[in-house]
Design a protein around this motif. Sequence first.
Motif, mmCIF file in Angstrom:
data_model
loop_
_atom_site.group_PDB
_atom_site.id
_atom_site.type_symbol
_atom_site.label_atom_id
_atom_site.label_comp_id
_atom_site.label_asym_id
_atom_site.label_seq_id
_atom_site.Cartn_x
_atom_site.Cartn_y
_atom_site.Cartn_z
ATOM 1 N N LEU A 118 -18.590 6.532 -12.433
ATOM 2 C CA LEU A 118 -17.235 7.011 -12.674
ATOM 3 C C LEU A 118 -16.238 5.942 -12.261
ATOM 4 O O LEU A 118 -16.380 5.308 -11.212
ATOM 5 N N ASP A 119 -15.214 5.757 -13.107
ATOM 6 C CA ASP A 119 -14.129 4.830 -12.767
ATOM 7 C C ASP A 119 -12.844 5.356 -13.387
ATOM 8 O O ASP A 119 -12.879 5.997 -14.454
ATOM 9 N N THR A 120 -11.727 5.109 -12.744
ATOM 10 C CA THR A 120 -10.428 5.533 -13.275
ATOM 11 C C THR A 120 -9.442 4.372 -13.224
ATOM 12 O O THR A 120 -9.566 3.456 -12.403
ATOM 13 N N GLU A 121 -8.470 4.443 -14.116
ATOM 14 C CA GLU A 121 -7.315 3.531 -14.069
ATOM 15 C C GLU A 121 -6.077 4.399 -13.912
ATOM 16 O O GLU A 121 -5.921 5.421 -14.590
ATOM 17 N N PHE A 122 -5.184 3.976 -13.023
ATOM 18 C CA PHE A 122 -3.995 4.770 -12.706
ATOM 19 C C PHE A 122 -2.830 3.815 -12.450
ATOM 20 O O PHE A 122 -3.017 2.593 -12.392
ATOM 21 N N PRO A 123 -1.609 4.338 -12.287
ATOM 22 C CA PRO A 123 -0.425 3.460 -12.213
ATOM 23 C C PRO A 123 -0.250 2.695 -10.911
ATOM 24 O O PRO A 123 0.839 2.174 -10.644
ATOM 25 N N GLY A 124 -1.267 2.622 -10.096
ATOM 26 C CA GLY A 124 -1.182 1.849 -8.865
ATOM 27 C C GLY A 124 -0.679 2.666 -7.695
ATOM 28 O O GLY A 124 -0.438 3.874 -7.793
ATOM 29 N N HIS A 125 -0.514 1.990 -6.575
ATOM 30 C CA HIS A 125 -0.067 2.651 -5.347
ATOM 31 C C HIS A 125 1.461 2.603 -5.289
ATOM 32 O O HIS A 125 2.050 1.521 -5.186
ATOM 33 N N VAL A 126 2.068 3.776 -5.376
ATOM 34 C CA VAL A 126 3.527 3.836 -5.310
ATOM 35 C C VAL A 126 4.011 4.070 -3.881
ATOM 36 O O VAL A 126 5.182 3.834 -3.564
ATOM 37 N N PHE A 127 3.112 4.555 -3.033
ATOM 38 C CA PHE A 127 3.418 4.717 -1.610
ATOM 39 C C PHE A 127 2.407 3.883 -0.830
ATOM 40 O O PHE A 127 1.235 4.240 -0.746
ATOM 41 N N PRO A 128 2.823 2.758 -0.280
ATOM 42 C CA PRO A 128 1.865 1.895 0.430
ATOM 43 C C PRO A 128 1.294 2.582 1.652
ATOM 44 O O PRO A 128 1.939 3.424 2.292
ATOM 45 N N ALA A 129 0.042 2.219 1.960
ATOM 46 C CA ALA A 129 -0.633 2.778 3.129
ATOM 47 C C ALA A 129 -0.001 2.214 4.404
ATOM 48 O O ALA A 129 0.597 1.132 4.391
ATOM 49 N N PRO A 130 -0.104 2.946 5.504
ATOM 50 C CA PRO A 130 0.437 2.429 6.771
ATOM 51 C C PRO A 130 -0.156 1.087 7.162
ATOM 52 O O PRO A 130 0.494 0.287 7.850
ATOM 53 N N CYS A 131 -1.390 0.833 6.740
ATOM 54 C CA CYS A 131 -2.054 -0.429 7.062
ATOM 55 C C CYS A 131 -2.916 -0.832 5.878
ATOM 56 O O CYS A 131 -3.613 0.002 5.297
ATOM 57 N N ARG A 132 -2.875 -2.094 5.470
ATOM 58 C CA ARG A 132 -3.642 -2.554 4.309
ATOM 59 C C ARG A 132 -5.135 -2.573 4.591
ATOM 60 O O ARG A 132 -5.938 -2.498 3.679
ATOM 61 N N ASN A 133 -5.508 -2.700 5.837
ATOM 62 C CA ASN A 133 -6.916 -2.715 6.222
ATOM 63 C C ASN A 133 -7.380 -1.270 6.432
ATOM 64 O O ASN A 133 -7.026 -0.616 7.408
ATOM 65 N N HIS A 134 -8.190 -0.762 5.475
ATOM 66 C CA HIS A 134 -8.622 0.629 5.540
ATOM 67 C C HIS A 134 -9.454 0.906 6.791
ATOM 68 O O HIS A 134 -9.443 2.029 7.298
ATOM 69 N N SER A 135 -10.157 -0.096 7.262
ATOM 70 C CA SER A 135 -11.031 0.138 8.420
ATOM 71 C C SER A 135 -10.253 0.423 9.685
ATOM 72 O O SER A 135 -10.805 0.974 10.646
ATOM 73 N N LYS A 136 -8.964 0.065 9.712
ATOM 74 C CA LYS A 136 -8.155 0.314 10.900
ATOM 75 C C LYS A 136 -7.508 1.692 10.875
ATOM 76 O O LYS A 136 -6.860 2.087 11.850
ATOM 77 N N LEU A 137 -7.642 2.403 9.760
ATOM 78 C CA LEU A 137 -7.101 3.746 9.652
ATOM 79 C C LEU A 137 -8.231 4.763 9.781
ATOM 80 O O LEU A 137 -9.377 4.498 9.407
ATOM 81 N N SER A 138 -7.908 5.921 10.290
ATOM 82 C CA SER A 138 -8.904 6.985 10.379
ATOM 83 C C SER A 138 -9.145 7.555 8.987
ATOM 84 O O SER A 138 -8.306 7.411 8.089
ATOM 85 N N PRO A 139 -10.294 8.204 8.752
ATOM 86 C CA PRO A 139 -10.533 8.835 7.462
ATOM 87 C C PRO A 139 -9.430 9.817 7.062
ATOM 88 O O PRO A 139 -9.050 9.883 5.892
ATOM 89 N N ALA A 140 -8.894 10.548 8.017
ATOM 90 C CA ALA A 140 -7.816 11.492 7.712
ATOM 91 C C ALA A 140 -6.566 10.762 7.236
ATOM 92 O O ALA A 140 -5.895 11.204 6.289
#
Length: 394
Positions: A118-140
């Motif tokens: 499965l793969d999707t294409e979408f209009p990108g991230h319109v709200f940036p994440a608090p941190c670009r490094n996903h490993s530094k954020l909790s799963p929640a």
Amino acid sequence: MTSPLSPTATTIVTFRELVRRLTGSSADSEELPVNTTSKLFLKAFPHGGLTGPRWSPYTNQGTAGMRNLESDTPVQTPPTTAMETPRPIVVRDVWQDNLEQEFSEIARALHHHRFVALDTEFPGHVFPAPCRNHSKLSPAENYLSMKRNVDATKIIQLGLALCDANGDSCLVWQFNFRDFNKETDLFNPDSITLLERQGIDFQKNREMGINSVDFARLIVNSGLLRNPTITWATFHGAYDFGYSIKILIGRELPFDLMKFMGLVVHFFGYRVFDIKNMIRMCDGLYGGLEKVAKALGVDRVAGSCHQAGSDSLLTLHTIMKLKNVRFFGKFLIEFQLVLYGLEVDRTRLLTAPKFPKIIYVMHPGNCCLSIPYCLQPIKCGPRVFQGSYGGYYV
């Protein structure tokens, strides 16, 4: 000059002519000794014909075309056929006018194709994440960032690639949706520019694209969902499942990560694998899909990057190669139901009882979908009616 016994000699001669050449005498006028045939056989086949390739002095194609030594008549052997060239894989574009026909093809293909990427294409991230490094954020935190973007934007393409257990006989579909409107909807300009450069025609999507309500109705009836025999594969698949579930439930994603993963299990089952999570256990494999595929020696064989159909096919080929090369041909259970960045306690999902109550949501267009009762929205309508099979109709 080529010897009459050389494997490169292709001139067909009779047995008596061969005798004349080997003995230097006329086979028509002289009486041959009794043991002449044995001597000639040993001269032509020094190993007695018991070892090595069965070469014939009459042809350079092994025993094909040999003559019967008693009648001087060629032995007719069936001609050898060349190996069939594998047919190229074609990405089947799906629009509103051929949507039902293509889902019928998918339903037929599921009898022998039980691995789906499965793969999707979408209009990108319109709200940036608090941190670009996903490993530094909790799963929640990762989930809330994903939910915020998925709820605010609309899907553009969805790709499905199917294959059999050996990774052969691949079939690819690319669903083009009409939901996204470049003039009015939120989008990331860099993402839209990239998708246009890769060949996506947003105006054509608006005019000929698929209504997501029709897609939800048909994929539910196709046999792809709630099918325990199917194995699903993604690469960094949080957004892929996010947009898919948003279409299926016809509303925003739930606030709780465990409820979202419960929906993943409800629709897609337990056999869900994320390559991005799997390569954590593999030395030398890191980065995006293209980089991982290149490291494994997997080529893109159809379409172009950043198109959902082509990317789903590359995902399928990559996970099959990864399984065979790094995991001894097995999908390890420790990677099951773990989406990269959304890691949860899998034991709660694997041991949780089935949802005891189901809501049947009526979409516009007479589309009836079932979602777990525990995900009932706060405002679900003035009345909720209990169904005859323990479900609840909203």
